[in-house]
Design an enzyme around this catalytic site. Structure first.
Site, PDB file in Angstrom:
ATOM      1  N   LYS A 210       0.855  -1.186   0.000  1.00 20.86           N
ATOM      2  CA  LYS A 210       0.000   0.000   0.000  1.00 20.86           C
ATOM      3  C   LYS A 210       0.887   1.231   0.000  1.00 20.86           C
ATOM      4  O   LYS A 210       1.691   1.431   0.912  1.00 20.86           O
ATOM      5  CB  LYS A 210      -0.901  -0.008   1.230  1.00 20.86           C
ATOM      6  CG  LYS A 210      -1.809   1.207   1.311  1.00 20.86           C
ATOM      7  CD  LYS A 210      -2.734   1.141   2.519  1.00 20.86           C
ATOM      8  CE  LYS A 210      -3.613   2.379   2.595  1.00 20.86           C
ATOM      9  NZ  LYS A 210      -4.499   2.344   3.763  1.00 20.86           N
TER      10      LYS A 210
ATOM     11  N   LYS B 117      -2.150  -1.497  -3.938  1.00 21.19           N
ATOM     12  CA  LYS B 117      -3.016  -0.335  -3.875  1.00 21.19           C
ATOM     13  C   LYS B 117      -2.188   0.932  -3.926  1.00 21.19           C
ATOM     14  O   LYS B 117      -1.206   1.027  -3.193  1.00 21.19           O
ATOM     15  CB  LYS B 117      -3.803  -0.404  -2.562  1.00 21.19           C
ATOM     16  CG  LYS B 117      -4.664   0.776  -2.263  1.00 21.19           C
ATOM     17  CD  LYS B 117      -5.237   0.641  -0.888  1.00 21.19           C
ATOM     18  CE  LYS B 117      -6.023   1.898  -0.624  1.00 21.19           C
ATOM     19  NZ  LYS B 117      -6.503   1.970   0.715  1.00 21.19           N
TER      20      LYS B 117
HETATM   21  C1  PBG Z   1      -7.366   3.436   5.580  1.00 22.27           C
HETATM   22  C2  PBG Z   1      -7.589   3.306   4.134  1.00 22.27           C
HETATM   23  C3  PBG Z   1      -7.399   4.260   3.120  1.00 22.27           C
HETATM   24  C4  PBG Z   1      -7.869   3.699   1.943  1.00 22.27           C
HETATM   25  C5  PBG Z   1      -8.303   2.431   2.263  1.00 22.27           C
HETATM   26  N1  PBG Z   1      -8.104   2.186   3.599  1.00 22.27           N
HETATM   27  C6  PBG Z   1      -6.943   5.655   3.181  1.00 22.27           C
HETATM   28  C7  PBG Z   1      -5.599   5.977   3.588  1.00 22.27           C
HETATM   29  O1  PBG Z   1      -4.719   5.134   3.731  1.00 22.27           O
HETATM   30  O2  PBG Z   1      -5.413   7.172   3.806  1.00 22.27           O
HETATM   31  C8  PBG Z   1      -7.912   4.383   0.587  1.00 22.27           C
HETATM   32  C9  PBG Z   1      -9.000   3.923  -0.319  1.00 22.27           C
HETATM   33  C10 PBG Z   1      -9.306   4.803  -1.465  1.00 22.27           C
HETATM   34  O3  PBG Z   1      -8.676   5.852  -1.704  1.00 22.27           O
HETATM   35  O4  PBG Z   1     -10.220   4.436  -2.201  1.00 22.27           O
HETATM   36  N2  PBG Z   1      -6.098   3.212   6.027  1.00 22.27           N
END
Ligand code: PBG
Length: 335
Positions: free
Chosen positions: A205, A258
């Site tokens: 991520k 992601k």
């Molecule tokens: C929470 C989380 C996030 C997303 C999914 N889980 C946001 C972040 O890390 O700030 C992003 C999902 C999206 O942008 O569609 N940790």
């Protein structure tokens, strides 16, 4: 794989296989299928609440009753799976709402599993929506603006995952990016007896500007600093493989990359290297950009969305997490 030499006899003429739709389908290397789709949904307290997300037309914060309706509609179109995010009424410095027995996600999961037992429910396991400061872990008391503590956060994440499993979640999906959280969650799930609850880890991520609209949707914008001390640097691909290797070693059943479209190389390498079930998360801004351009009449929303998802499949993704899942399911039927 051997490539046909060019310029030899008999000449290879690629257009032979493109003459009509049936031929093109016959030799199509990649398929989009409704079974691959996961729809993210946002749940908050209340009744009959459908609060629109400004930057994500068609996406709402839903009260549990509306959540069930939305999930039922998607499920009827063929979407087999949802991914749940919760917006609690109160936030604090230990994310109590994340693991409360009657927290918003826990309530929603019970309702969904009762009213739509066939629907697969994945819960996002994170603390940021529940923390007053909006970070994904515990913040050191003396170092406001500074340090996100890794190991103390693991206990809360594991508790959160267990509370989701107790509510009936089919899979849990940790998205916090603390080191060692898959191991901590697996151990705690096993200890309580949830040995059959799979973990889909947000393994690679990245700290991404593509999450902007989500933070409005989940009300999880950090109050100070950013997430660069725990989420990955966009420059790094080898490190992504190390992250995935760690999560697999710690017990992840499905690994996720992601964002998706800007990280197809990562998806490809992860799938090639590990051969694990691999999920691609087409994040909020990927959705918003398509919606905005389509609203201006600049692109064909359906064609661009399907082509993007096909690209994720071609890169190696087995599972496609997208806010457009219900529309995609409809489009796949019409095809
Ligand atoms: C929470 C989380 C996030 C997303 C999914 N889980 C946001 C972040 O890390 O700030 C992003 C999902 C999206 O942008 O569609 N940790």
């Amino acid at each position: 794989m051997s490539l046909q030499p060019v310029g030899q006899f008999p000449a290879y003429r690629p257009r032979r296989l493109r003459q009509n739709a049936a031929l093109r389908r016959l030799v199509s290397e990649t398929q989009l299928n409704v079974s691959q789709l996961v729809l993210p949904l946002f749940v908050r307290s209340g009744r009959k609440v459908r609060k629109p997300i400004n930057a994500m037309p068609g996406v709402f914060q839903l009260s549990p009753d509306e959540l069930v309706r939305e999930a039922a509609r998607a499920h009827a179109l063929g979407v087999p799976t949802v991914l749940l995010f919760g917006i609690p009424d109160v936030k604090d410095a230990k994310a109590s709402g994340a693991y409360a027995r009657n927290g918003i996600v826990q309530q929603a999961v019970r309702r969904l599993k009762k009213e739509l037992p066939e629907l697969l429910v994945i819960t996002d396991v994170c603390l940021c929506e529940y923390m007053s400061h909006g970070h994904c872990g515990i913040v050191h008391a003396d170092q406001h603006g500074g340090k996100i503590l890794n190991d103390p956060s693991l206990k809360l994440l594991a508790r959160t995952a267990v509370s989701h499993a107790e509510a009936g979640a089919d899979l849990v999906a940790p998205s916090d990016m603390m080191d060692g959280r898959v191991r901590a969650i697996r151990a705690e799930l096993d200890r309580i007896g949830f040995t059959d609850t799979p973990i889909m880890s947000y393994a690679a991520k990245f700290a991404s500007a593509f999450y902007g609209p989500f933070r409005e949707a989940a009300e999880s914008t950090p109050k100070f600093g950013d997430r660069r001390s725990y989420q990955m640097d966009a420059a790094n691909a080898n490190e992504a493989l190390r992250e995935v290797a760690l999560d697999i070693a710690e017990g992840a059943d499905i690994v996720m990359v992601k964002p998706a479209l800007a990280y197809l190389d990562i998806i490809h390498r992860v799938k090639t290297e590990f051969g694990y079930p691999t999920a691609a998360y087409a994040v909020s801004a990927e959705y918003s950009m398509v919606k905005a351009a389509a609203a201006n009449g600049w692109i064909d929303e359906r064609a661009v969305t399907l082509e993007s998802l096909l690209a994720m499949r071609r890169a190696g993704a087995d599972i496609l997490i997208t806010y457009a899942a219900a529309d995609v399911a409809k489009w796949l039927r019409e095809k």
